[in-house]
Design a protein around this motif. Structure first.
Motif, PDB file in Angstrom:
ATOM      1  N   SER A   1       0.813  -1.204   0.000  1.00  0.00           N
ATOM      2  CA  SER A   1       0.000   0.000   0.000  1.00  0.00           C
ATOM      3  C   SER A   1       0.852   1.262   0.000  1.00  0.00           C
TER       4      SER A   1
ATOM      5  N   ARG B   1     -12.202   1.092   3.556  1.00  0.00           N
ATOM      6  CA  ARG B   1     -13.663   1.005   3.708  1.00  0.00           C
ATOM      7  C   ARG B   1     -14.167  -0.351   3.206  1.00  0.00           C
TER       8      ARG B   1
ATOM      9  N   ASN C   1       2.551   3.023  -2.291  1.00  0.00           N
ATOM     10  CA  ASN C   1       2.356   4.116  -3.237  1.00  0.00           C
ATOM     11  C   ASN C   1       0.892   4.396  -3.555  1.00  0.00           C
ATOM     12  N   LEU C   2       0.035   4.170  -2.563  1.00  0.00           N
ATOM     13  CA  LEU C   2      -1.372   4.538  -2.727  1.00  0.00           C
ATOM     14  C   LEU C   2      -1.584   5.926  -2.124  1.00  0.00           C
ATOM     15  N   THR C   3      -2.462   6.698  -2.750  1.00  0.00           N
ATOM     16  CA  THR C   3      -2.787   7.985  -2.147  1.00  0.00           C
ATOM     17  C   THR C   3      -3.697   7.745  -0.944  1.00  0.00           C
TER      18      THR C   3
ATOM     19  N   LEU D   1     -10.480   4.165   0.436  1.00  0.00           N
ATOM     20  CA  LEU D   1     -11.473   3.312  -0.236  1.00  0.00           C
ATOM     21  C   LEU D   1     -11.205   1.833   0.081  1.00  0.00           C
ATOM     22  N   LEU D   2      -9.947   1.438  -0.037  1.00  0.00           N
ATOM     23  CA  LEU D   2      -9.616   0.036   0.235  1.00  0.00           C
ATOM     24  C   LEU D   2      -9.939  -0.325   1.676  1.00  0.00           C
TER      25      LEU D   2
ATOM     26  N   GLN E   1      -6.570   8.836  -0.424  1.00  0.00           N
ATOM     27  CA  GLN E   1      -7.942   8.545  -0.813  1.00  0.00           C
ATOM     28  C   GLN E   1      -8.120   7.124  -1.319  1.00  0.00           C
ATOM     29  N   GLU E   2      -7.125   6.670  -2.064  1.00  0.00           N
ATOM     30  CA  GLU E   2      -7.177   5.295  -2.549  1.00  0.00           C
ATOM     31  C   GLU E   2      -7.157   4.338  -1.368  1.00  0.00           C
TER      32      GLU E   2
END
Ligand code: SF4
Lengths: 234, 481
Positions: A2, A15, A4-6, A12-13, A8-9
């Motif tokens: 995880s 959630r 390099n996820l922003t 979502l994951l 917001q990304e």
């Protein structure tokens, strides 16, 4: 994973994971027992002759024209005939070594036909040239016998526009490029992805462009080619 | 979202039923699609095994959506694409408007995308003066009429060729005849120039491949290829659940989807877009954006009764077999997704049983949708669950609750049951004609508006039973020899 996820990304994951009863998003590849097509379908294999026959049958069922030839020079004859019959005066082809070695351009040019080669010339105007051409010639990467499908991989020399913009698309390939079912090509695409050689676009083409949007009436060539030709060299 | 349908379901249905052209067209089209589906799925063989495989792959993905979505996002970026997350419809639209602004775009050309319809993208673009054109022939036609799609696969199913020819003539200022080739040629000419000049191409996404960061589109007309090949920027809208692990899995859906949708063995074009064009390529979009839309989907996750609805591949097969859809067409459902899938997914996505809770009643619960579904979603069970949810929320009308209380009262007690049956029978002579009740009392009105209700038999089952057993008790049958 995880890393390099922003934010917001990741939110979502997170959630999604929460809804699925996990406190953190899953980062380990889940194991699974069902992959790809049903088992019985994997057994489906046709012989070389059957593949040729099945491809032509499926291709023709959708108004496609298909012919088989024994040799390169025979192939040139068939292509010349098709181009004449369709009154083509201006065409564009892929810059493909196999098409190059057919030696098609000279005889066509001698009979007054304009032959454009994709990528030769001003890159800005290539799109316009393809749009003006009456036919586009490609060399299929694979062909699927079961459904009568061509598979084209894009590259600098193998433009997507050539099989899309002109009203006629002519594809040439060798019998050994035929597979029985589309899944065989899918597996190859997976391999290309894993070894880093995936092209930007892969197109599976089965017959001409079609629509039934007006009163269920089949009409051909709404946006893509109206006529499709396939030439198989044994 | 606070979007509400223009009229209540009953009104929408009345409108639809009054439109004979619509009913004729819907029937003809659904018959054709359904016939094609049966023939082509039979020809494939082992249809049930294919469905089972499709259902299991989709369920696996949805159960591990956090993993696969994470994998997809990373791989799209690795390929040079941009990823955007839209929690709501408004958010999705805003992301797109930002891209439009950033690119200083004047014209947007779309190929079919249910999700962009779901978030009402076109309206927002028109409001800021960006030209937006649908390029799918059916979508193009209904856009010219300022209407919404009425079928997932054949959006202009409710328009006939004369209406279309009139419209085309009006916009071109010349007489366009109503034969299909002429109409098609007109659209081809008209849209070709738009394809070449558009600033942004918009597409949907039938499936995204997690392992490679690719999106896959199934189209027949080639407009999906146009919008991803010609404009410099390509934006794809994707419902967050539309994933498959690898290309190998795609084989199952290449076989299931077209057969279920149109009865074709395979769609004319299956286009795979692996991010923006390579640096050395001379065509294909230079910039690729993927907008991943939640908009209510995560509410459905983890809900045992409904999670499976996220397996849906939007083939439209459930519409074609639904007796209610076939009667009222798509608009009566009031939102983007019509038919059984719409009746299930709209109240869930909107998360509003008050406004959308009547949709699950637009079903005869015959189960045809469940049988038709290529990924085996138990649609009619879900419709029942939704109805139950509405009852639990106390959203059913007062008279209905009272009536069911009365039924419960009388069915729970044999004495009361017999009494009510006798009372009903006494009423019959006043209401029934030739063995049918044509105009029901109170709550039966809804039913008898459309069809007759058989009047109760002169002799009830219990009375008959008593008589039969008396006969059996009497002289033994065997004695007659
Ligand atoms: S619910 Fe099933 S049948 Fe209906 S559109 Fe979705 S996949 Fe197709």
């Amino acid at each position: 994973m995880s890393s390099n996820l922003t934010e917001q990304e990741f939110a979502l994951l997170k959630r999604i994971a929460g809804r699925l009863g996990r406190s953190e998003p899953l980062t380990e590849k889940p194991s699974r027992d069902v992959i790809g097509p049903p088992d019985f379908w994997r057994q489906f294999q046709l012989s070389q002759e059957e593949k040729i026959e099945r491809f032509c049958e499926s291709w023709r069922a959708l108004t496609g024209v298909a012919e088989t030839v024994q040799s390169e020079w025979e192939a040139v004859d068939v292509l010349k005939r098709w181009i004449q019959e369709e009154n083509i005066t201006n065409l564009i082809r892929w810059d493909h070594p196999e098409l190059e070695s057919l030696g098609l351009d000279e005889p066509l040019r001698l009979s007054g036909i304009t032959v454009n080669v994709w990528g030769h010339g001003d890159p800005q105007s290539m799109k316009e040239i393809a749009n003006q051409a009456e036919a586009g010639i490609t060399w299929a990467d694979y062909a699927v016998a079961d459904t009568g499908t061509l598979s084209l991989f894009s590259s600098r020399e193998k433009a997507r526009s050539v099989s899309l913009l002109p009203p006629i698309h002519i594809a040439v390939f060798r019998a050994k490029q035929l597979v029985t079912r589309i899944g065989e090509v899918m597996v190859k695409i997976d391999e290309m992805n894993r070894n880093g050689s995936l092209p930007a676009g892969v197109n599976f083409i089965t017959g001409p462009s079609r629509s039934s949007d007006i009163e269920n009436d089949l009409s051909i060539g709404v946006h893509g080619p109206k006529k499709v030709f396939a030439l198989i060299i044994k | 979202m606070s979007v509400k349908p223009a009229m209540p379901l009953k009104e929408r249905m009345k409108h639809a039923i009054a439109d004979e052209t619509l009913i004729e067209a819907v029937k003809k089209t659904t018959d054709r699609l359904e016939g094609g589906k049966l023939a082509s799925s039979e020809a494939l063989g082992n249809w049930q095994e294919w469905r089972e495989q499709g259902s299991r792959i989709r369920s696996h993905v949805v159960q591990h959506l956090d993993y696969y979505l994470g994998q997809l996002i990373q791989n799209v970026k690795k390929r040079g694409g941009h990823v955007h997350i839209a929690d709501t419809a408004e958010h999705a639209v805003q992301i797109f408007l930002d891209i439009t602004k950033q690119k200083n775009a004047k014209s947007v050309l779309k190929s079919k995308s249910m999700v962009s319809e779901e978030v009402h993208l076109n309206k927002a673009l028109e409001e800021i003066g960006v030209k937006v054109l649908e390029s799918d022939l059916g979508e193009y036609i209904i856009q010219l009429f300022g209407e919404a799609p009425s079928h997932i696969i054949i959006p202009a199913i409710h328009k006939n060729r004369y209406q279309i020819a009139d419209k085309f003539s009006a916009i071109s200022g010349e007489q366009i005849s109503e034969d299909t080739p002429t109409l098609t040629a007109f659209a081809r000419r008209k849209l070709r120039q738009e394809f070449l000049e558009a600033d942004i191409g918009v597409s949907g996404c039938n499936f995204a491949i997690a392992e490679s960061g690719s999106i896959v589109m199934f189209t027949n007309e080639g407009n999906g290829r146009m919008v991803t090949t010609l404009p410099p920027v390509h934006v794809a809208f994707m419902g967050m659940e539309r994933l498959l692990p690898s290309f190998e899995d795609l084989e199952t859906f290449v076989n299931l989807l077209p057969r279920s949708a149109t009865g074709q063995k395979i769609t004319s074009y299956v286009s795979v877009i692996n991010g923006p064009r390579k640096e050395e390529d001379l065509d294909g979009a230079q910039e690729f954006h993927l907008i991943i839309v939640d908009n209510g989907r995560s509410n459905i996750l983890g809900d045992d009764e409904f999670q499976e609805v996220l397996n849906c591949i939007r083939c439209g097969a459930c519409l074609n077999v639904c007796p209610v859809y076939r009667h009222i067409g798509g608009h009566a459902y009031g939102d983007v997704y019509p038919g059984p899938i719409g009746a299930v997914i709209t109240p869930l996505l909107r998360d509003d049983m008050k406004v959308w809770g009547d949709l699950p009643y637009a079903s005869s619960l015959c189960g045809a949708c469940t049988d038709a579904c290529p990924v085996k979603i138990p649609l009619h069970d879900m419709l029942v669950h939704l109805r139950a949810r509405k009852v639990k929320l106390g959203l059913t009308p007062g008279w209905e609750r009272m009536a069911f209380r009365m039924y419960r009262g009388s069915f729970a007690n044999p004495g009361r049951y017999r009494l009510s049956m006798r009372a009903a029978k006494l009423m019959v002579p006043f209401m029934a004609k030739d063995g049918y009740i044509e105009k029901g009392p109170l709550h039966m009105l809804g039913w008898t508006n459309a069809r007759h209700f058989p009047s109760p038999a002169p002799q009830s089952f219990r009375e008959k039973w008593a008589q039969l057993s008396a006969e059996l008790e009497g002289p033994k049958g065997g004695d007659s020899k």
